[in-house]
Motif scaffolding. Structure first.
Motif, PDB file in Angstrom:
ATOM      1  N   VAL A 225    -108.148  38.638  15.857  1.00 17.55           N
ATOM      2  CA  VAL A 225    -106.784  38.402  15.397  1.00 17.55           C
ATOM      3  C   VAL A 225    -106.842  37.636  14.082  1.00 17.55           C
ATOM      4  O   VAL A 225    -107.443  36.560  14.008  1.00 17.55           O
ATOM      5  N   ARG A 226    -106.207  38.202  13.061  1.00 21.73           N
ATOM      6  CA  ARG A 226    -106.129  37.561  11.741  1.00 21.73           C
ATOM      7  C   ARG A 226    -104.672  37.247  11.445  1.00 21.73           C
ATOM      8  O   ARG A 226    -103.839  38.153  11.381  1.00 21.73           O
ATOM      9  N   VAL A 227    -104.374  35.987  11.231  1.00 25.03           N
ATOM     10  CA  VAL A 227    -103.005  35.570  10.961  1.00 25.03           C
ATOM     11  C   VAL A 227    -102.903  35.096   9.514  1.00 25.03           C
ATOM     12  O   VAL A 227    -103.694  34.257   9.068  1.00 25.03           O
ATOM     13  N   ASP A 228    -101.922  35.632   8.774  1.00 23.70           N
ATOM     14  CA  ASP A 228    -101.610  35.093   7.451  1.00 23.70           C
ATOM     15  C   ASP A 228    -100.874  33.777   7.637  1.00 23.70           C
ATOM     16  O   ASP A 228     -99.838  33.717   8.298  1.00 23.70           O
ATOM     17  N   SER A 229    -101.410  32.703   7.061  1.00 22.42           N
ATOM     18  CA  SER A 229    -100.781  31.402   7.224  1.00 22.42           C
ATOM     19  C   SER A 229     -99.429  31.359   6.521  1.00 22.42           C
ATOM     20  O   SER A 229     -99.131  32.160   5.627  1.00 22.42           O
TER      21      SER A 229
ATOM     22  N   LEU B  51     -94.620  34.597  11.539  1.00 23.81           N
ATOM     23  CA  LEU B  51     -95.888  34.882  10.871  1.00 23.81           C
ATOM     24  C   LEU B  51     -96.352  36.285  11.252  1.00 23.81           C
ATOM     25  O   LEU B  51     -95.921  36.846  12.265  1.00 23.81           O
ATOM     26  N   ARG B  52     -97.241  36.834  10.441  1.00 26.34           N
ATOM     27  CA  ARG B  52     -97.731  38.196  10.692  1.00 26.34           C
ATOM     28  C   ARG B  52     -99.237  38.192  10.899  1.00 26.34           C
ATOM     29  O   ARG B  52     -99.984  37.499  10.195  1.00 26.34           O
ATOM     30  N   ALA B  53     -99.663  38.981  11.877  1.00 21.76           N
ATOM     31  CA  ALA B  53    -101.077  39.059  12.235  1.00 21.76           C
ATOM     32  C   ALA B  53    -101.504  40.508  12.373  1.00 21.76           C
ATOM     33  O   ALA B  53    -100.696  41.378  12.734  1.00 21.76           O
TER      34      ALA B  53
ATOM     35  N   ILE C  26     -99.542  43.690   0.129  1.00 14.98           N
ATOM     36  CA  ILE C  26    -100.380  42.652   0.738  1.00 14.98           C
ATOM     37  C   ILE C  26     -99.595  41.364   0.930  1.00 14.98           C
ATOM     38  O   ILE C  26     -99.791  40.648   1.916  1.00 14.98           O
ATOM     39  N   CYS C  27     -98.677  41.083   0.016  1.00 18.64           N
ATOM     40  CA  CYS C  27     -97.985  39.792   0.006  1.00 18.64           C
ATOM     41  C   CYS C  27     -96.523  39.899   0.397  1.00 18.64           C
ATOM     42  O   CYS C  27     -95.662  39.176  -0.127  1.00 18.64           O
TER      43      CYS C  27
ATOM     44  N   PRO D 187     -93.882  34.756   5.607  1.00 16.41           N
ATOM     45  CA  PRO D 187     -92.994  33.965   4.751  1.00 16.41           C
ATOM     46  C   PRO D 187     -93.095  32.473   5.079  1.00 16.41           C
ATOM     47  O   PRO D 187     -93.735  32.077   6.056  1.00 16.41           O
ATOM     48  N   GLY D 188     -92.434  31.672   4.243  1.00 20.71           N
ATOM     49  CA  GLY D 188     -92.409  30.232   4.476  1.00 20.71           C
ATOM     50  C   GLY D 188     -92.984  29.471   3.295  1.00 20.71           C
ATOM     51  O   GLY D 188     -93.312  30.027   2.251  1.00 20.71           O
ATOM     52  N   ARG D 189     -93.112  28.167   3.486  1.00 20.77           N
ATOM     53  CA  ARG D 189     -93.572  27.272   2.418  1.00 20.77           C
ATOM     54  C   ARG D 189     -95.058  26.994   2.586  1.00 20.77           C
ATOM     55  O   ARG D 189     -95.520  26.621   3.667  1.00 20.77           O
ATOM     56  N   VAL D 190     -95.807  27.159   1.508  1.00 23.60           N
ATOM     57  CA  VAL D 190     -97.252  26.936   1.535  1.00 23.60           C
ATOM     58  C   VAL D 190     -97.538  25.438   1.451  1.00 23.60           C
ATOM     59  O   VAL D 190     -97.077  24.758   0.527  1.00 23.60           O
ATOM     60  N   ASP D 191     -98.306  24.925   2.401  1.00 27.73           N
ATOM     61  CA  ASP D 191     -98.739  23.524   2.378  1.00 27.73           C
ATOM     62  C   ASP D 191    -100.091  23.459   3.072  1.00 27.73           C
ATOM     63  O   ASP D 191    -100.183  23.198   4.271  1.00 27.73           O
ATOM     64  N   PRO D 192    -101.185  23.724   2.341  1.00 26.52           N
ATOM     65  CA  PRO D 192    -102.497  23.879   2.967  1.00 26.52           C
ATOM     66  C   PRO D 192    -102.920  22.678   3.802  1.00 26.52           C
ATOM     67  O   PRO D 192    -102.764  21.523   3.390  1.00 26.52           O
ATOM     68  N   PHE D 193    -103.433  22.974   4.982  1.00 27.64           N
ATOM     69  CA  PHE D 193    -104.022  21.992   5.896  1.00 27.64           C
ATOM     70  C   PHE D 193    -103.026  20.967   6.425  1.00 27.64           C
ATOM     71  O   PHE D 193    -103.416  19.974   7.034  1.00 27.64           O
ATOM     72  N   SER D 194    -101.756  21.185   6.208  1.00 26.77           N
ATOM     73  CA  SER D 194    -100.736  20.225   6.611  1.00 26.77           C
ATOM     74  C   SER D 194    -100.551  20.220   8.126  1.00 26.77           C
ATOM     75  O   SER D 194    -100.943  21.169   8.826  1.00 26.77           O
ATOM     76  N   PRO D 195     -99.921  19.176   8.665  1.00 31.28           N
ATOM     77  CA  PRO D 195     -99.592  19.183  10.096  1.00 31.28           C
ATOM     78  C   PRO D 195     -98.752  20.395  10.510  1.00 31.28           C
ATOM     79  O   PRO D 195     -98.897  20.892  11.631  1.00 31.28           O
TER      80      PRO D 195
END
Length: 585
Positions: free
Chosen positions: A107-111, A34-36, A228-229, A118-126
């Motif tokens: 510190v701001r981390v892009d989820s 992840l990137r912060a 940005i992305c 990068p990775g798979r988006v799954d909001p609020f997931s475990p």
């Protein structure tokens, strides 16, 4: 991954009185990096950390991503944008130019799967919650950290605070969830068991637009010149494969099952200091969780603050920043600043003109509350005494319903706290959806509405219940806050009468003498009888309920939610509205 003492795989810049580290890598347990962005004092001395982890892209400026919200904040709350260049302002997170000079690292981390992560988006997931846990631990062990990490932010950045605090990361020292749901099922996905389409539309408008790999569509970060992305450009099929279908996921889980519980707070595990800040006008998402969090979190050091206005500006104002910094100064810097001497509950008591009066209280609900029942009658009034004889009021099950109101109030009346209703209901079908709206009218008959968290014409109070979800949890239910397990459907027998206890979300209003108070029982969402409004980041017009609409035809099939609903209004079936009336001091 090398630590701060090794070669830096990111760029460091001294600018605007801060040391800024752009795109710092944080490796997760499965190898995803992840990137912060890290903003900290130039001295390098260990300082406490304010962290956010979320999907809105750390490189997307507030002004560009949310222009209508920015314009409204700048116009109506000029102190929110004063004393800062605003170059590092992002949606719903702290402005480092106000926090770094005060001795904090931000510190701001892009989820995972958003912004430059990068990775798979799954909001609020475990998976996200575990990522957040590991990010907290990463920040708490840097050489520039004093080992104490605080979490602060609005909405998404508040909701996942509840989640990660449930995991008890060792370096987490305090949380300030500002207007954020805590119960994924009840606070936003299925209010009263009725599905809200908010998350579907939010996902399209605010997350997919900044998914990792969208390329030039996501724009350039004006502070770094980077995309940005992320640097990779993914094809539409790859993007779709790298994100969950959030609306379909929610639709597939119509009851409060493991899916929703995995995305909700676990109150018994939350033991860090908590400052929970909610919005009286946040009935769709930005209210219930803050009150529940204050009441139910296991922490012995917890405070509730309730305010009004739109849900983002106050966070950035002098009022908001002062409140937050005093809380974090106490628990991240160990300053003896008198924080613990303040009342446990700080309320902005709302007036009919939209102004507020600050008041401290010792507990929630307020100890002085005089619980008052008002009874709907067949003549359309709200009476202080239950009708002796039975009666009914009928309405089209999917229509605007029926309304009951008091006569002009003889004296000033304050209602502050949770509300509830007990309704005796029958249906001509096997189910009925009830939408309750508490309304107030001036002597001239004009409805009193307010700037809510999002909608500028928000009513005084709202509650919802699907009749087939009427069963109560006896351990969690109180007279003023019914709690439904929402774990199965119990269809109605057409024509039979059922007793329904309905939660109406907390509110605060001082009602002058001569005004009237009303209860409307509807079969669909409230609609303000006036002009609509828009925000650039929302898909639908704002017509009274903001983006929190219950309009999924699959969830409300005509065969079950048409025909007729009947309220029973007297004798042994006397319906009533329960109000938290606060006596005049």
């Amino acid at each position: 991954m090398p630590d701060d003492g090794g070669p830096e795989p990111f760029r460091t810049q001294l600018i605007d009185g801060m040391r800024v580290e752009w795109d710092v890598p944080i490796e997760m347990d499965d190898g995803i990096v992840l990137r912060a962005d890290v903003f900290r004092p130039v001295t390098g001395e260990p300082v406490p950390v304010i962290m956010t982890y979320g999907p809105y892209a750390k490189g997307l400026p507030f002004q560009r991503g949310y222009p209508s919200a920015w314009e409204a904040m700048s116009r109506d709350h000029p102190d929110a944008v004063a004393g800062t260049s605003n170059k590092y302002q992002n949606w719903e997170v702290v402005d480092p130019e106000k926090w770094v000079p005060h001795g904090y690292a931000c510190v701001r981390v892009d989820s995972r799967g958003t912004g430059r992560s990068p990775g798979r988006v799954d909001p609020f997931s475990p998976r996200e919650t575990r990522d957040f846990h590991d990010c907290v631990e990463w920040a708490g062990t840097r050489e520039w950290s004093n080992g104490r990490v605080g979490l602060n932010g609005i909405s998404y950045y508040a909701m996942n605070q509840w989640h990660v605090a449930s995991l008890r990361p060792p370096h987490l020292a305090a949380i300030c969830p500002w207007e954020g749901a805590a119960d994924f099922y009840r606070d936003g996905a299925y209010q009263g068991g009725i599905r809200s389409t908010f998350w579907d539309n939010w996902y399209d408008m605010q997350v997919k637009t900044v998914q990792y790999g969208v390329g030039e569509v996501g724009g350039l970060d004006p502070n770094t010149g980077q995309r940005i992305c992320g640097d990779d450009v993914l094809q539409p099929a790859e993007l779709a494969a790298n994100r969950t279908d959030l609306g379909a996921d929610i639709r597939a889980h119509a009851f409060d099952d493991a899916y929703h519980r995995d995305r909700s707070a676990h109150w018994d595990a939350i033991d860090v200091p908590v400052l929970s800040c909610g919005n009286w006008g946040g009935q769709g998402l930005h209210l219930r969780g803050n009150v529940e969090g204050f009441v139910r979190a296991a922490s012995t050091r917890k405070w509730l603050e309730m305010h009004g206005h739109a849900h983002w500006p106050l966070f950035y104002t002098d009022y908001g920043v002062d409140l937050q910094t005093r809380f974090f100064d106490r628990y991240l810097k160990d300053e003896r600043n008198g924080w613990e001497d303040r009342p446990a509950v700080q309320l902005q008591i709302r007036q009919v003109d939209g102004t507020f009066t600050e008041r401290g209280e010792d507990a929630w609900p307020l100890p002085s509350t005089r619980w008052t029942r008002l009874y709907p009658t067949v003549d359309g009034s709200l009476a202080e005494e239950a009708p002796a004889a039975g009666g009914t009021a009928r309405f089209v099950a999917s229509g605007d319903g029926v309304e009951f109101s008091t006569p002009p109030l003889p004296e000033r009346t304050e209602i502050t706290g949770p509300l509830a209703a007990k309704l005796f209901v029958s249906s001509s079908t096997t189910d009925a959806d009830l939408f309750l709206v508490v309304r107030v009218y001036s002597p001239s008959g004009e409805e009193v509405v307010f700037q809510g968290a999002l909608d500028p014409h928000t009513p005084v109070g709202q509650g919802w219940l699907r009749a087939s979800h009427r069963r109560l949890d006896p351990e969690l239910t109180t007279p003023y806050r019914p709690f439904h397990p929402h774990d199965r459907t119990e269809p109605l027998e057409p024509g039979a009468v059922y007793e329904l206890d309905i939660e109406i979300l907390p509110t605060s209003l001082v009602i002058p003498a001569g005004y009237r108070l009303g209860l409307q029982v509807r079969g669909r969402d409230y609609v303000y009888p006036g002009p609509s409004a828009r925000l650039s980041n929302l898909k639908n017009d704002l017509t009274g309920c903001g983006p929190f609409l219950h309009n999924d035809p699959a969830d409300r099939p005509p065969r079950a939610y048409t025909a007729e609903t009947t309220l029973h209004l007297g004798g042994s079936q006397a319906s009533y509205l329960l109000l938290p009336v606060i006596p005049t001091a």
